[in-house]
Design a protein around this motif. Structure first.
Motif, PDB file in Angstrom:
ATOM      1  N   GLY A 225       1.073  -1.060   0.324  1.00 16.72           N
ATOM      2  CA  GLY A 225       0.139  -0.185  -0.212  1.00 16.72           C
ATOM      3  C   GLY A 225       1.163   1.592  -0.139  1.00 16.72           C
ATOM      4  N   TYR A 226       2.214   1.532   0.015  1.00 15.80           N
ATOM      5  CA  TYR A 226       2.885   2.030   0.246  1.00 15.80           C
ATOM      6  C   TYR A 226       3.767   2.704  -1.347  1.00 15.80           C
ATOM      7  CZ  TYR A 226       6.762   5.893   1.115  1.00 15.80           C
ATOM      8  OH  TYR A 226       7.673   6.762   1.199  1.00 15.80           O
ATOM      9  N   GLU A 227       3.116   3.656  -1.356  1.00 14.93           N
ATOM     10  CA  GLU A 227       3.367   3.656  -3.302  1.00 14.93           C
ATOM     11  C   GLU A 227       4.407   5.442  -3.004  1.00 14.93           C
ATOM     12  OE1 GLU A 227       0.244   3.719  -6.051  1.00 14.93           O
ATOM     13  OE2 GLU A 227      -0.113   1.597  -5.271  1.00 14.93           O
ATOM     14  N   ASP A 228       4.986   5.536  -3.699  1.00 12.39           N
ATOM     15  CA  ASP A 228       5.798   7.249  -4.281  1.00 12.39           C
ATOM     16  C   ASP A 228       4.155   8.457  -4.430  1.00 12.39           C
ATOM     17  OD1 ASP A 228       8.303   8.441  -6.330  1.00 12.39           O
ATOM     18  OD2 ASP A 228       7.694   9.159  -4.157  1.00 12.39           O
ATOM     19  N   GLY A 229       4.682   8.995  -3.690  1.00  8.82           N
ATOM     20  CA  GLY A 229       3.667   9.907  -3.506  1.00  8.82           C
ATOM     21  C   GLY A 229       2.125  10.405  -2.881  1.00  8.82           C
ATOM     22  N   ASP A 230       1.984   8.674  -2.414  1.00  5.99           N
ATOM     23  CA  ASP A 230       0.754   8.940  -1.521  1.00  5.99           C
ATOM     24  C   ASP A 230       1.060   8.914  -0.520  1.00  5.99           C
ATOM     25  OD1 ASP A 230      -0.557   7.669  -2.942  1.00  5.99           O
ATOM     26  OD2 ASP A 230       0.147   5.888  -2.846  1.00  5.99           O
ATOM     27  N   PHE A 231       2.879   9.123   0.824  1.00  5.84           N
ATOM     28  CA  PHE A 231       2.669   9.950   1.499  1.00  5.84           C
ATOM     29  C   PHE A 231       4.280  10.311   1.899  1.00  5.84           C
ATOM     30  CE2 PHE A 231       1.385   5.376   1.917  1.00  5.84           C
ATOM     31  CZ  PHE A 231       0.467   5.346   2.847  1.00  5.84           C
ATOM     32  N   CYS A 232       3.814  11.323   0.382  1.00  6.95           N
ATOM     33  CA  CYS A 232       4.555  12.921   0.790  1.00  6.95           C
ATOM     34  C   CYS A 232       3.716  14.345   0.808  1.00  6.95           C
ATOM     35  CB  CYS A 232       5.216  12.489  -1.110  1.00  6.95           C
ATOM     36  SG  CYS A 232       5.597  13.920  -1.630  1.00  6.95           S
ATOM     37  N   VAL A 233       4.083  14.985   1.443  1.00  9.87           N
ATOM     38  CA  VAL A 233       3.468  15.838   1.171  1.00  9.87           C
ATOM     39  C   VAL A 233       3.667  17.305   0.964  1.00  9.87           C
ATOM     40  CG1 VAL A 233       2.439  18.490   3.585  1.00  9.87           C
ATOM     41  CG2 VAL A 233       2.731  15.379   3.571  1.00  9.87           C
ATOM     42  N   ARG A 234       3.391  17.835  -0.453  1.00 10.49           N
ATOM     43  CA  ARG A 234       3.574  18.918  -0.850  1.00 10.49           C
ATOM     44  C   ARG A 234       4.575  20.391  -0.732  1.00 10.49           C
ATOM     45  NH1 ARG A 234       5.343  16.374  -5.063  1.00 10.49           N
ATOM     46  NH2 ARG A 234       5.720  18.502  -5.676  1.00 10.49           N
ATOM     47  N   SER A 235       3.474  20.640   1.082  1.00  9.80           N
ATOM     48  CA  SER A 235       3.784  22.291   1.099  1.00  9.80           C
ATOM     49  C   SER A 235       3.959  22.084   2.895  1.00  9.80           C
ATOM     50  CB  SER A 235       3.563  22.920   1.284  1.00  9.80           C
ATOM     51  OG  SER A 235       2.408  22.662   1.215  1.00  9.80           O
ATOM     52  N   VAL A 236       4.714  22.326   3.650  1.00  8.00           N
ATOM     53  CA  VAL A 236       5.111  22.237   5.574  1.00  8.00           C
ATOM     54  C   VAL A 236       5.087  23.477   6.017  1.00  8.00           C
ATOM     55  CG1 VAL A 236       5.212  20.676   7.015  1.00  8.00           C
ATOM     56  CG2 VAL A 236       4.725  19.809   5.220  1.00  8.00           C
ATOM     57  N   PHE A 237       4.374  23.964   6.387  1.00 13.81           N
ATOM     58  CA  PHE A 237       3.893  25.834   6.985  1.00 13.81           C
ATOM     59  C   PHE A 237       5.093  25.621   7.888  1.00 13.81           C
ATOM     60  CE2 PHE A 237       0.147  25.423   3.272  1.00 13.81           C
ATOM     61  CZ  PHE A 237       0.638  26.906   3.438  1.00 13.81           C
ATOM     62  N   LEU A 238       5.965  26.384   8.415  1.00 15.24           N
ATOM     63  CA  LEU A 238       6.944  25.845   9.372  1.00 15.24           C
ATOM     64  C   LEU A 238       6.779  27.556  10.512  1.00 15.24           C
ATOM     65  CD1 LEU A 238      10.326  23.842   8.423  1.00 15.24           C
ATOM     66  CD2 LEU A 238       8.012  23.372   9.453  1.00 15.24           C
ATOM     67  N   ASP A 239       5.589  27.769  10.112  1.00 20.49           N
ATOM     68  CA  ASP A 239       5.321  28.702  11.552  1.00 20.49           C
ATOM     69  C   ASP A 239       4.584  28.503  12.328  1.00 20.49           C
ATOM     70  OD1 ASP A 239       2.588  28.087  10.366  1.00 20.49           O
ATOM     71  OD2 ASP A 239       2.349  29.976   9.439  1.00 20.49           O
ATOM     72  N   GLY A 240       4.561  27.888  13.065  1.00 18.35           N
ATOM     73  CA  GLY A 240       4.328  27.455  14.309  1.00 18.35           C
ATOM     74  C   GLY A 240       2.444  26.973  14.721  1.00 18.35           C
TER      75      GLY A 240
END
Length: 381
Positions: A225-240
């Motif tokens: 069930g692990y496929e490239d892209g399925d457990f990838c987050v495009r953007s993470v806001f590191l502002d708290g």
């Protein structure tokens, strides 16, 4: 991406497992003090330190508690000293129903949940669970780190900083995870200029991290069930702010039915088969089970004995019937009747043959001598 082996059993949904390290001495004393306090505070129903074989290096701790809904959890922690100063711990907990990540972390029911805890280090990499871990500057060191990370029991997340962050962006994201994941997830943080090097190091795993995003590493073996892209987050806001998408992705990955990693099958078997912290009802049920097992074994032995006796009686009856139908021949008492084994009979036959040839040989007088050479033994007239 590496293929997933199919010959490993799958992690049960009722299971929670982690491996870590305790830096420094006296890890067993820290454990004893903490579980006793939780027992006195009625957080734990009970705990036990089962005896181990004399000279064995490990220490074992068992604990039982209940989570919301009166679901019982049984947990077993094994503590083994490592070379140098410290110990490695293995913790396996199993609930009576599928594990809910909102339940308390079993780690905090054995170890004190303090900021300066010496036990809070992941076993495969030695990195802390509850802090962010900056990636090393050396390219090959990053590659070795990821290779070690996917072979452990923990979930590893790589987060890339699109730009240099302030103090709010340097707060660990694992503190925002559900309690059941806070001591199973390790966060790796890549600096803005490390994107190319990180993706080079991740190439062997078949994944990559987006610029300013994050990726959950696949683990080893790779879960179905692990496929490239399925457990990838495009953007993470590191502002708290709370990284909702990242938390959902990590939680979803943790819920995947995964093949048991190296060592977990043995730890789970020990929890189930060597459990000693029994309630009175469990002790009674175990004794009843033993009585039933012994009764079944006795019944099988009795049945086998009866079958053997019946077979012996039938054999004796058949032998008696045969003797009645075929009477024994009368013994031959003549002097020449052969007796004994065939070999003895053959030997006696040869002896008789030798005796008969001696009787046929002509006798010589005492004065006769041997014939001289060249004569026939008759006088010449």
């Amino acid at each position: 991406m590496p293929s997933t082996p199919t010959d490993r059993p799958t992690t049960p949904p009722t299971l929670w497992a982690a491996r870590g390290r305790h830096a420094g001495p006296d890890a067993d004393d820290v454990l004893r003090h903490h579980v006793r306090r939780l027992k006195d505070d009625e957080v734990l129903d009970d705990f036990l330190e089962p005896p181990v074989a004399e000279g064995a290096p490990e220490r074992i701790f068992e604990a039982r508690w209940r989570v919301p809904g009166e679901v019982t959890v049984r947990a077993r922690l094994t503590l083994v000293p490592v070379a140098g100063d410290g110990s490695e711990w293995t913790l396996v907990a199993e609930a009576e129903q599928p594990w809910d990540q909102s339940w308390p972390s079993p780690a905090t029911l054995f170890w004190p949940d303090t900021p300066d805890a010496a036990w809070d280090q992941e076993a495969a990499t030695g990195l802390p669970f509850r802090d962010l871990n900056l990636l090393p500057s050396d390219d090959k060191a990053i590659r070795r780190l990821f290779k070690d990370a996917v072979r452990g029991w923990a979930v590893h997340v790589v987060v890339h900083e699109a730009m240099t962050t302030d103090e709010r962006g340097r707060r660990p994201l694992t503190r925002l995870l559900p309690p059941g994941l806070r001591h199973r997830v390790v966060e790796h943080r890549a600096a803005p200029d490390q994107l190319r090097v990180v993706n080079w190091a991740l190439r062997g795993l078949g994944v990559e991290v987006p610029r300013g995003g994050a990726v959950v590493l696949p683990g080893h073996p790779v879960p179905p069930g692990y496929e490239d892209g399925d457990f990838c987050v495009r953007s993470v806001f590191l502002d708290g702010s709370e990284p909702t998408e990242l938390i959902e992705t990590v939680t979803r990955y943790a819920a995947l039915p995964k093949p048991l990693p190296d060592g977990l099958e043995e730890a789970l078997t020990a929890l189930r088969e060597q459990w000693q912290l029994l309630t009175l009802e469990e002790e009674l049920a175990r004794e009843r089970s033993l009585v039933a097992m012994y009764a079944e074994a006795l019944e099988a032995m009795t049945r086998s004995r009866d079958l053997y006796r019946e077979a012996a009686e039938r054999a004796n009856e058949a032998l008696a019937a045969y003797r009645e139908a075929v009477p024994d021949p009368a013994p031959d008492s003549s002097p020449g009747a052969p007796a004994g084994s065939p070999l003895q009979q053959l030997t006696r036959t040869f002896e008789r043959f030798k005796g008969s040839t001696r009787a046929l040989r002509p006798a010589r007088s005492e004065g006769d001598g041997e014939d001289p050479p060249g004569t026939s033994g008759h006088e010449v007239s």
